[in-house]
Scaffold this active site. Structure first.
Site, PDB file in Angstrom:
ATOM      1  N   LYS A 136      -4.743   1.110  -5.525  1.00 27.63           N
ATOM      2  CA  LYS A 136      -5.888   1.288  -4.676  1.00 27.63           C
ATOM      3  C   LYS A 136      -6.967   0.742  -5.792  1.00 27.63           C
ATOM      4  O   LYS A 136      -8.064   0.265  -5.350  1.00 27.63           O
ATOM      5  CB  LYS A 136      -6.227   2.705  -4.649  1.00 27.63           C
ATOM      6  CG  LYS A 136      -5.313   3.471  -3.647  1.00 27.63           C
ATOM      7  CD  LYS A 136      -5.915   4.680  -3.061  1.00 27.63           C
ATOM      8  CE  LYS A 136      -5.356   5.408  -1.965  1.00 27.63           C
ATOM      9  NZ  LYS A 136      -5.869   6.840  -1.647  1.00 27.63           N
TER      10      LYS A 136
ATOM     11  N   LYS B 297       3.163  -1.009   6.734  1.00 29.54           N
ATOM     12  CA  LYS B 297       2.738   0.539   7.426  1.00 29.54           C
ATOM     13  C   LYS B 297       1.660   0.759   8.429  1.00 29.54           C
ATOM     14  O   LYS B 297       0.613  -0.166   8.040  1.00 29.54           O
ATOM     15  CB  LYS B 297       2.985   1.560   6.570  1.00 29.54           C
ATOM     16  CG  LYS B 297       3.426   3.000   6.838  1.00 29.54           C
ATOM     17  CD  LYS B 297       3.441   3.956   5.596  1.00 29.54           C
ATOM     18  CE  LYS B 297       2.170   4.903   5.747  1.00 29.54           C
ATOM     19  NZ  LYS B 297       2.343   6.047   4.795  1.00 29.54           N
TER      20      LYS B 297
ATOM     21  N   LYS C 290      -4.293   4.116   9.372  1.00 27.36           N
ATOM     22  CA  LYS C 290      -5.399   4.453   9.810  1.00 27.36           C
ATOM     23  C   LYS C 290      -6.893   3.745   9.437  1.00 27.36           C
ATOM     24  O   LYS C 290      -7.695   3.827  10.097  1.00 27.36           O
ATOM     25  CB  LYS C 290      -5.886   6.055  10.220  1.00 27.36           C
ATOM     26  CG  LYS C 290      -5.691   6.739   8.855  1.00 27.36           C
ATOM     27  CD  LYS C 290      -5.956   8.198   9.190  1.00 27.36           C
ATOM     28  CE  LYS C 290      -5.450   9.242   8.275  1.00 27.36           C
ATOM     29  NZ  LYS C 290      -5.472   9.236   6.859  1.00 27.36           N
TER      30      LYS C 290
HETATM   31  P1  AMP Z   1      -2.073   9.045   5.649  1.00 27.37           P
HETATM   32  O1  AMP Z   1      -2.455   8.447   6.974  1.00 27.37           O
HETATM   33  O2  AMP Z   1      -1.778   7.755   4.682  1.00 27.37           O
HETATM   34  O3  AMP Z   1      -3.208   9.863   4.756  1.00 27.37           O
HETATM   35  O4  AMP Z   1      -0.882   9.771   5.747  1.00 27.37           O
HETATM   36  C1  AMP Z   1      -0.813  11.081   6.273  1.00 27.37           C
HETATM   37  C2  AMP Z   1       0.595  11.676   6.754  1.00 27.37           C
HETATM   38  O5  AMP Z   1       0.925  10.818   7.852  1.00 27.37           O
HETATM   39  C3  AMP Z   1       1.284  11.359   5.624  1.00 27.37           C
HETATM   40  O6  AMP Z   1       2.518  12.285   5.660  1.00 27.37           O
HETATM   41  C4  AMP Z   1       1.950  10.154   5.878  1.00 27.37           C
HETATM   42  O7  AMP Z   1       3.402  10.158   5.645  1.00 27.37           O
HETATM   43  C5  AMP Z   1       2.110  10.067   7.371  1.00 27.37           C
HETATM   44  N1  AMP Z   1       2.006   8.670   8.009  1.00 27.37           N
HETATM   45  C6  AMP Z   1       0.697   7.974   7.768  1.00 27.37           C
HETATM   46  N2  AMP Z   1       1.052   6.597   8.202  1.00 27.37           N
HETATM   47  C7  AMP Z   1       2.273   6.464   8.757  1.00 27.37           C
HETATM   48  C8  AMP Z   1       3.223   5.737   9.434  1.00 27.37           C
HETATM   49  N3  AMP Z   1       2.551   4.334   9.615  1.00 27.37           N
HETATM   50  N4  AMP Z   1       4.184   6.127   9.905  1.00 27.37           N
HETATM   51  C9  AMP Z   1       4.960   7.280   9.422  1.00 27.37           C
HETATM   52  N5  AMP Z   1       4.244   8.368   8.716  1.00 27.37           N
HETATM   53  C10 AMP Z   1       2.990   7.932   8.397  1.00 27.37           C
END
Ligand code: AMP
Ligand code: TRP
Length: 334
Positions: A114, A196, A199
Site C-alpha cells: 500500500k 481479486k 470495491k
Molecule cells: P475489503 O473489501 O478488502 O475491506 O474486505 C472485506 C471483507 O470482504 C474481507 O473479509 C475480505 O476477505 C472479503 N472480500 C473482499 N473482496 C473479496 C473478493 N473479491 N472475494 C472474496 N472475498 C472478498
C-alpha cells in the site's frame, strides 16, 4: 450449554460493497451470527490511513452499515457498530503501540504494497494500521477473526502483541485465531480475472456493487472478460474469466462448482453470462429493497448505530480499564 465464542470482524467503508464482499464474507457472517457472540465493525478509522473525501466517507459509512443489516445481520444477535463511535479502539491502540516494535510493522507485506501506491507522503497511520486492528480484536476478548488470506499476517502480529503483553503483566487478552471458512468464495475482477474483485477498483466494470441496478449488472456481465474458446467449463489456470463466472454462479445459487458447471455446460457465452446476471439479480433483489427502506430514514439508522456502539463499548471499556491499570496509569476519579 457451553458459552458462545467471541468473534470479531471489521470491514472498511472504502467503497460500495461488491458481490466479492458479499459472497466472500458477508453471506458467511449472516450464516454464523447465531453460532458465536459476534462483533461486526465498520472500520472508518482504518479507511483514513489513505486519503479520503470527508463527505464520501461519511456517506459510505452510513451506507455500509445499512447494507450489512439489509444483507441479513441481526441487530439483536450481533453487535454491529462503527469503529470511531467507540473511543476505546484509539485508546487501546496507543497503549499497544508501546508494546509493538518498528521491525514487526516493517515486515507487514500489506504496508509494503500500500505504501508504494501512496508515493512520497505515506501516512504514519498506514504504518501503524495493524496496531489499530490488533486493538479492535483484543478489546472484545476475541477467539475467532474471519478474514481473507491477505490479513493472516496482521492476525499473527495481533497474537504476538497479545502474548507479549500477557507475559509482561498477567493474562489480559484472549489470544485470537484467524478463521478462514472453506466455503468462502474468492471472487475475481470481471475485467482482470486474475486479481481479486475490489470495491476500490477505479474501473467500474471490474466489480458488481450490491447497489447495482439489474440493467447495470447485465451490462457489466456482458462486458466481462472471457476467452476465445467458447466452452463453459471450469479451468482456473487457462480460463480465469469463465471460471470466475462459474464461481459467482455457484455462490449465487449456493452450489458447489461441479454442480454449477453441470447446469451451465453447453450454453453459449452470451447465454451463460445472462444466466449469471439473473442469479445475481435474484440474490440482490430483497437486499436492495431492504437497503432502500433503511436508507430512507437516517434518524433510525443513527439510532441503530448508537445502540450498537453502546453495546460494544460496555465490553471494550472493561478490557481497556484492565490494560490502563496494569501499565500504571492512575485512574481518573469519579
Ligand atoms: P475489503 O473489501 O478488502 O475491506 O474486505 C472485506 C471483507 O470482504 C474481507 O473479509 C475480505 O476477505 C472479503 N472480500 C473482499 N473482496 C473479496 C473478493 N473479491 N472475494 C472474496 N472475498 C472478498
Ligand atoms: N484490515 C481489515 C481489512 O482490510 C479490516 C479490519 C480492521 C479488520 N480491523 C479488523 C478485520 C479487525 C478483522 C478484525 O480487511
Amino acid at each position: 450449554m457451553a458459552e458462545k465464542k467471541n468473534l470479531f470482524s471489521g470491514i472498511q467503508p472504502s467503497g460500495d460493497f461488491t458481490i466479492g464482499n458479499y459472497y466472500g464474507a458477508i453471506k458467511n457472517w449472516v450464516k454464523i451470527q447465531y453460532d458465536y457472540n459476534c462483533y461486526f465493525c465498520i472500520v472508518d478509522l482504518h479507511a483514513l490511513t489513505v486519503p479520503q473525501d470527508a463527505a464520501a466517507l461519511r456517506r459510505r459509512t452510513m451506507e455500509c452499515y445499512a447494507m450489512l443489516i439489509a444483507s441479513g445481520l441481526s441487530l439483536e444477535e450481533t453487535t454491529l457498530f462503527v469503529q470511531s463511535h467507540v473511543p476505546a479502539h484509539s485508546e487501546l491502540m496507543w497503549l499497544l503501540n508501546c508494546f509493538t516494535y518498528m521491525g514487526e510493522l516493517s515486515r507487514m507485506t500489506q504496508y509494503k504494497d500500500k505504501s508504494v501506491k501512496q508515493g512520497e507522503n505515506v501516512r504514519a497511520a498506514l504504518f501503524d494500521y495493524p496496531v489499530l486492528m490488533a486493538a479492535d480484536i483484543l478489546l472484545y476478548q476475541t477467539h475467532l477473526v474471519p478474514v481473507g488470506d491477505d490479513q493472516k499476517q496482521h492476525i499473527e502480529l495481533t497474537r504476538d502483541i497479545a502474548t507479549r503483553f500477557n507475559h509482561l503483566y498477567s493474562p489480559t487478552f484472549e489470544i485470537p485465531e484467524g478463521y478462514y471458512p472453506k466455503t468462502g468464495a474468492r471472487i475475481m475482477s470481471l475485467q482482470e480475472p486474475t486479481s481479486k474483485m475490489s470495491k476500490s477498483d477505479t474501473n467500474e466494470n471490474a466489480f458488481i456493487s450490491l447497489k447495482d441496478a439489474p440493467d447495470t449488472i447485465v451490462r457489466k456481465l456482458k462486458r466481462a472478460v472471457t476467452d476465445s474458446e467458447a466452452a463453459v467449463h471450469y479451468d482456473e489456470k487457462n480460463k480465469p474469466g469463465i471460471s470466475n463466472l462459474i464461481q459467482i454462479y455457484a455462490s449465487a445459487c449456493d452450489m458447489d462448482i461441479e454442480n454449477a458447471q453441470r447446469e451451465v455446460e453447453g450454453l453459449s457465452y452470451a447465454d451463460f453470462k445472462l444466466r449469471v446476471a439473473e442469479a445475481i439479480i435474484e440474490n440482490l433483489k430483497p437486499i436492495q429493497a431492504e437497503y432502500a427502506r433503511l436508507m430512507s430514514d437516517k434518524a433510525v439508522l443513527e439510532e441503530y448505530m448508537k445502540v450498537g456502539a453502546d453495546k460494544a463499548e460496555r465490553t471494550a471499556v472493561k478490557t481497556l480499564r484492565k490494560v490502563q491499570k496494569k501499565v500504571g496509569l492512575v485512574p481518573r476519579g469519579r
